[in-house]
Design a protein around this motif. Sequence first.
Motif, PDB file in Angstrom:
ATOM      1  N   LYS A 261       0.839  -1.403  -0.073  1.00  0.00           N
ATOM      2  CA  LYS A 261      -0.106  -0.021   0.130  1.00  0.00           C
ATOM      3  C   LYS A 261       0.761   1.256   0.167  1.00  0.00           C
ATOM      4  O   LYS A 261       0.902   2.018   0.784  1.00  0.00           O
ATOM      5  N   VAL A 262       1.595   1.337  -0.936  1.00  0.00           N
ATOM      6  CA  VAL A 262       2.613   2.348  -1.243  1.00  0.00           C
ATOM      7  C   VAL A 262       2.173   3.265  -2.680  1.00  0.00           C
ATOM      8  O   VAL A 262       1.903   2.403  -3.500  1.00  0.00           O
ATOM      9  N   VAL A 263       2.340   4.671  -2.663  1.00  0.00           N
ATOM     10  CA  VAL A 263       2.263   5.443  -4.088  1.00  0.00           C
ATOM     11  C   VAL A 263       3.502   6.115  -3.971  1.00  0.00           C
ATOM     12  O   VAL A 263       4.161   6.562  -3.247  1.00  0.00           O
ATOM     13  N   ILE A 264       4.025   5.839  -5.406  1.00  0.00           N
ATOM     14  CA  ILE A 264       5.216   6.647  -5.764  1.00  0.00           C
ATOM     15  C   ILE A 264       4.939   7.269  -7.006  1.00  0.00           C
ATOM     16  O   ILE A 264       4.607   6.975  -8.074  1.00  0.00           O
ATOM     17  N   GLY A 265       5.281   8.712  -6.742  1.00  0.00           N
ATOM     18  CA  GLY A 265       4.733   9.940  -7.916  1.00  0.00           C
ATOM     19  C   GLY A 265       5.466   9.610  -9.190  1.00  0.00           C
ATOM     20  O   GLY A 265       6.468   9.028  -9.324  1.00  0.00           O
ATOM     21  N   VAL A 266       5.105  10.562 -10.017  1.00  0.00           N
ATOM     22  CA  VAL A 266       5.922  10.669 -11.288  1.00  0.00           C
ATOM     23  C   VAL A 266       7.396  11.193 -11.302  1.00  0.00           C
ATOM     24  O   VAL A 266       7.508  12.226 -10.418  1.00  0.00           O
ATOM     25  N   ASN A 267       8.123  10.606 -11.952  1.00  0.00           N
ATOM     26  CA  ASN A 267       9.602  10.996 -12.084  1.00  0.00           C
ATOM     27  C   ASN A 267      10.442  10.683 -10.797  1.00  0.00           C
ATOM     28  O   ASN A 267      11.247  11.570 -10.516  1.00  0.00           O
ATOM     29  N   LYS A 269      12.619   9.257  -7.610  1.00  0.00           N
ATOM     30  CA  LYS A 269      13.761   8.295  -7.800  1.00  0.00           C
ATOM     31  C   LYS A 269      14.117   7.876  -6.184  1.00  0.00           C
ATOM     32  O   LYS A 269      14.064   8.580  -5.537  1.00  0.00           O
ATOM     33  N   VAL A 270      14.004   6.337  -6.271  1.00  0.00           N
ATOM     34  CA  VAL A 270      14.189   5.870  -5.122  1.00  0.00           C
ATOM     35  C   VAL A 270      15.466   5.199  -5.074  1.00  0.00           C
ATOM     36  O   VAL A 270      15.417   4.044  -5.886  1.00  0.00           O
ATOM     37  N   ARG A 271      16.549   5.347  -4.285  1.00  0.00           N
ATOM     38  CA  ARG A 271      17.584   4.908  -4.440  1.00  0.00           C
ATOM     39  C   ARG A 271      17.958   3.647  -3.520  1.00  0.00           C
ATOM     40  O   ARG A 271      17.135   3.185  -2.727  1.00  0.00           O
ATOM     41  N   ARG A 272      19.000   3.008  -3.767  1.00  0.00           N
ATOM     42  CA  ARG A 272      19.465   1.452  -3.220  1.00  0.00           C
ATOM     43  C   ARG A 272      19.346   1.815  -1.735  1.00  0.00           C
ATOM     44  O   ARG A 272      19.756   2.593  -1.228  1.00  0.00           O
ATOM     45  N   GLY A 273      18.703   0.848  -1.095  1.00  0.00           N
ATOM     46  CA  GLY A 273      18.685   0.730   0.256  1.00  0.00           C
ATOM     47  C   GLY A 273      17.459   1.412   1.082  1.00  0.00           C
ATOM     48  O   GLY A 273      17.333   1.332   2.180  1.00  0.00           O
ATOM     49  N   ALA A 274      16.924   2.269   0.437  1.00  0.00           N
ATOM     50  CA  ALA A 274      15.719   2.897   0.532  1.00  0.00           C
ATOM     51  C   ALA A 274      14.774   2.151   1.031  1.00  0.00           C
ATOM     52  O   ALA A 274      14.315   0.986   0.396  1.00  0.00           O
ATOM     53  N   VAL A 275      13.898   2.482   2.194  1.00  0.00           N
ATOM     54  CA  VAL A 275      12.658   1.660   2.440  1.00  0.00           C
ATOM     55  C   VAL A 275      11.183   2.547   2.435  1.00  0.00           C
ATOM     56  O   VAL A 275      11.350   3.595   3.122  1.00  0.00           O
ATOM     57  N   LEU A 276      10.516   2.132   1.699  1.00  0.00           N
ATOM     58  CA  LEU A 276       9.166   2.763   1.655  1.00  0.00           C
ATOM     59  C   LEU A 276       8.295   1.925   2.274  1.00  0.00           C
ATOM     60  O   LEU A 276       7.797   1.003   1.710  1.00  0.00           O
ATOM     61  N   GLY A 277       7.997   1.956   3.566  1.00  0.00           N
ATOM     62  CA  GLY A 277       7.165   1.023   4.471  1.00  0.00           C
ATOM     63  C   GLY A 277       5.895   1.172   3.800  1.00  0.00           C
ATOM     64  O   GLY A 277       5.357   2.105   3.231  1.00  0.00           O
ATOM     65  N   ASP A 278       4.826   0.447   4.702  1.00  0.00           N
ATOM     66  CA  ASP A 278       3.407   0.749   4.262  1.00  0.00           C
ATOM     67  C   ASP A 278       2.991   1.597   4.494  1.00  0.00           C
ATOM     68  O   ASP A 278       3.268   2.379   5.488  1.00  0.00           O
ATOM     69  N   TYR A 279       1.781   2.278   3.647  1.00  0.00           N
ATOM     70  CA  TYR A 279       1.052   3.460   3.900  1.00  0.00           C
ATOM     71  C   TYR A 279       2.029   4.669   3.703  1.00  0.00           C
ATOM     72  O   TYR A 279       1.756   5.654   4.502  1.00  0.00           O
ATOM     73  N   THR A 280       2.900   4.721   2.783  1.00  0.00           N
ATOM     74  CA  THR A 280       3.822   5.568   2.416  1.00  0.00           C
ATOM     75  C   THR A 280       3.149   6.288   1.177  1.00  0.00           C
ATOM     76  O   THR A 280       3.221   5.551   0.104  1.00  0.00           O
ATOM     77  N   VAL A 281       3.152   7.579   0.967  1.00  0.00           N
ATOM     78  CA  VAL A 281       2.983   8.093  -0.126  1.00  0.00           C
ATOM     79  C   VAL A 281       3.814   9.047  -0.687  1.00  0.00           C
ATOM     80  O   VAL A 281       4.371  10.025   0.345  1.00  0.00           O
ATOM     81  N   ILE A 282       4.639   8.865  -1.752  1.00  0.00           N
ATOM     82  CA  ILE A 282       5.636   9.736  -2.390  1.00  0.00           C
ATOM     83  C   ILE A 282       5.073  10.668  -3.291  1.00  0.00           C
ATOM     84  O   ILE A 282       4.524  10.199  -4.533  1.00  0.00           O
ATOM     85  N   GLY A 283       5.429  11.853  -3.559  1.00  0.00           N
ATOM     86  CA  GLY A 283       4.786  12.708  -4.632  1.00  0.00           C
ATOM     87  C   GLY A 283       5.641  12.850  -5.887  1.00  0.00           C
ATOM     88  O   GLY A 283       6.435  11.903  -5.934  1.00  0.00           O
ATOM     89  N   ASP A 284       5.383  13.532  -6.757  1.00  0.00           N
ATOM     90  CA  ASP A 284       6.233  13.683  -7.934  1.00  0.00           C
ATOM     91  C   ASP A 284       7.479  14.323  -7.710  1.00  0.00           C
ATOM     92  O   ASP A 284       7.822  15.181  -6.962  1.00  0.00           O
ATOM     93  N   ASN A 285       8.378  13.820  -8.553  1.00  0.00           N
ATOM     94  CA  ASN A 285       9.570  14.598  -8.659  1.00  0.00           C
ATOM     95  C   ASN A 285      10.458  14.597  -7.277  1.00  0.00           C
ATOM     96  O   ASN A 285      11.093  15.687  -7.095  1.00  0.00           O
ATOM     97  N   CYS A 286      10.542  13.409  -6.461  1.00  0.00           N
ATOM     98  CA  CYS A 286      11.112  13.424  -5.559  1.00  0.00           C
ATOM     99  C   CYS A 286      12.416  12.516  -5.580  1.00  0.00           C
ATOM    100  O   CYS A 286      12.411  11.661  -6.385  1.00  0.00           O
ATOM    101  N   LEU A 287      13.235  12.775  -4.524  1.00  0.00           N
ATOM    102  CA  LEU A 287      14.307  12.048  -4.403  1.00  0.00           C
ATOM    103  C   LEU A 287      14.388  11.265  -3.094  1.00  0.00           C
ATOM    104  O   LEU A 287      14.550  12.097  -2.123  1.00  0.00           O
ATOM    105  N   ILE A 288      14.283   9.935  -3.261  1.00  0.00           N
ATOM    106  CA  ILE A 288      14.393   9.292  -1.768  1.00  0.00           C
ATOM    107  C   ILE A 288      16.080   8.869  -1.630  1.00  0.00           C
ATOM    108  O   ILE A 288      16.176   7.650  -2.431  1.00  0.00           O
ATOM    109  N   ASP A 289      16.830   9.160  -1.197  1.00  0.00           N
ATOM    110  CA  ASP A 289      18.292   8.870  -1.069  1.00  0.00           C
ATOM    111  C   ASP A 289      18.477   7.485  -0.681  1.00  0.00           C
ATOM    112  O   ASP A 289      17.706   6.898   0.144  1.00  0.00           O
TER     113      ASP A 289
END
Length: 828
Positions: A261-267, A269-289
């Motif tokens: 139950k995760v949302v990842i927005g347009v464009n 970037k989610v990099r190696r080792g990053a964790v997007l746990g349950d119920y996480t919503v990421i907008g457009d044009n973000c960088l998750i390092d």
Amino acid sequence: MAGGEGTRLRPLTSMRPKPMVPIVNQPVMEHILGLVKHHGMDEVVATLMFMPQVIEDYFGDGEEWDVNISYAIEETPLGTAGSVKNAEEALTEPFLVISGDALTDIDLRKVIEFHDSHDGPVTIALKRVPDPLEFGVVITDEAGRITRFLEKPSWGQVFSDTINTGIYVLDPMIFDHIPADEPYDFSSQLFPDLMKKGFPLYGCVVDGYWCDVGSLDSYRQVHRDILDDKTMIYVPGAKARNSVWVGKGADVDPGAHIGNKVVIGVNTKVRRGAVLGDYTVIGDNCLIDYDADLQHSIVWSDSFIGAGSELKGTVVCRRADIRARARLQPGSTIGDETMVGHGAVVGNGVQVYPYKRIEDGATVTSSLIWENTAVRSLFGTDGVSGLVNIDITPELALRVAQAFGSILPNKAHVVVSRDSTRAARMIKRSLVAGLNSAGINVRDLRVASPGITRFTTRDTRCLGGVHVAASPDDPQSLEINFYDCDGIELPSWVEKKVERLYFRQEFRRSFFDEVGEIMYPPRALEYYTAGLNEALLENGPICRKCTVVADMGLSPASFVLPIAGVSWDVELIALRPFIDSEKTRVTAVERDAQLEQLVRSVDVFQADFGISIDANAERVTFVTPQGRVLDYDTALHAMVALWCETSKTGAGIAVPLTASRVVERIAGQHGHDVIRTGTSRRALSDAAHSEVVGFAGSCNGGYIFPRFLVAYDAVMTLGMMLRMLTEMDTDLDTVVDRLPECHLRHYAVHCPFDRKGAVMRHMASLAETHEVEMTEGVRVVEPEGWTLVLPHASDSVVDVYVEGDTVATAEALLERYRTMVEHAVAEE
């Protein structure tokens, strides 16, 4: 209905109206627009009040959503029914009313069909909820006819669990029962009134999801409900297994861990080792390092989440910058364009409002709402300014006065004054106390214009002056202006010195018998008037009797102008010739009405001209005998033309870089030089202080006549206009008619502070191929016109000023350089 401010949702709504708050990466109103379109409605009227331009810019005419959208904007709050009444012209048949800031998937067609099958003018969509205390309860009989309304009842009054959803189907006849142009509410006024008059009102109980997104907790909960499939709300992106939605162009490293139950927005970037746990919503044009850990969190578009950072149950707004190893704990909220430093910790439930900067390693346990942890500087283009009791507090005034007093010799004298507002009086008292505590004697003029304060500072050999007044641009803000011994704004190096002492709190302390005195100069007004007349009448009296209508704007000019007018032998028709501490805010509508009154008065009294004076008695607006209200650029050109025609010296003229080249054309015809200055008042005053300058004019209605005072002064401006017109034996309309045309344009491009340097570097590179001046900003001179690109000193914008030989040329230049600046802002 999209006029909501959403105060309980701040800081999410600090930079946008409530309907524009994103839910699963789309504004609430966009979800509602999709719902009404789904149920066959394609004609939409949006009622707007708070930040209407944000909504208009986003939705436009609705073409992208295949609907036709028009807008009805409230100048003042009109209530729920009043706001719909404001759109009456567009609503000529039965229509649906729905909130633009509550999320729902209710079957609207069912409500419409229910309305069509009953004989009442009102049908309300009702929803059963387990806890109706926070809503309006509606009681109906077996046929659905409403028998009673209860607004936010207690448990003892809860006779039903059906609540008013704010979704109505209405007949146009209801407008006959709503008063125009005044606040009026549906549920507390209109509906009870219709029932009293015998009209049948009905309630239609509906199923489906409905949530008033009115708090930070409900904002988080609505995301969980959507991801748990409790509502049929559209989630943008392609749906993968485990209820994961991925937007177009998103780049997720195979080494990243994505929960359920995760949302990842347009464009994004989610990099190696990053964790997007349950119920996480990421907008457009973000960088998750790398190695960032996000659990149950919502991150809006264009944000950066640094390596190794931890976000647990938090909301991060647009363009936020969360540096490496920062920790945001459950319930925290980070406002737009806020920077959380390396290793910083934001505690449980802490709210950080927009544009704050949290230092590396800092631990924040209480909300950062009013104070900024990293003030860029104390002084801005308008002295020390900000919102009353938010930015400008008695505590700040005390400390800044102590700092200013500490750079002056012990027992020095400083002139202090204020405008008529109570807020300025409060702050002035703190300033006086701060100066006295630093051993400075205060000469208190009480309520006075800045001109009187500057004159008294200069001519009584004081070492400084301070004036406190409401900001002309924002009546809820105050400006504290500091003057040097010549009555001019402090030079920047002195401001830096005051700032250094302020931030270090290194103040000189005076002991019991060293505390400064407070004096009240008895004849400051008389001395000022005498000095003004000496400068104005040095070549003899004004020989033609004139009639002038002066709107004194409730300003201190009302102290001086009636006295000075006797010496000038002028027939003065005065509007608002007094000060009023109760009337401190003038809306744009009121300002227009005041100018209309001035125009009518000029016509009625057959006046030579009219003049509107601002609240500080510094800037003016002119009205010609024919009733033309002169814009600031035209008025400047008229003043330059008159001064050149009547000047007995060969002195030059000073104007800011943003003034039209018309000034050079006029001055050149009479053999006067033009000096271009920076855009600040200090820059113009410095130029006017030179012996080679005889007149200086701004592009906002302020004029300087150095023979009297090196500062704006509305009374002197009025006197000089009289003298110059009589010497020329002409009228203001004739002067204006002879002026050359000018084609100026201006556009403010949004630009974060950390991108301003890159923008200016890009603009400076034009020097290789263009004629470029760098007095202030970058001014590009071309055969067909000029362009000035200038970063704003305190706002996150870059101003683009252009002038062309023709309207088409000016528009083309503006489009070219606006686009250039926008591209420079967007470049990495």
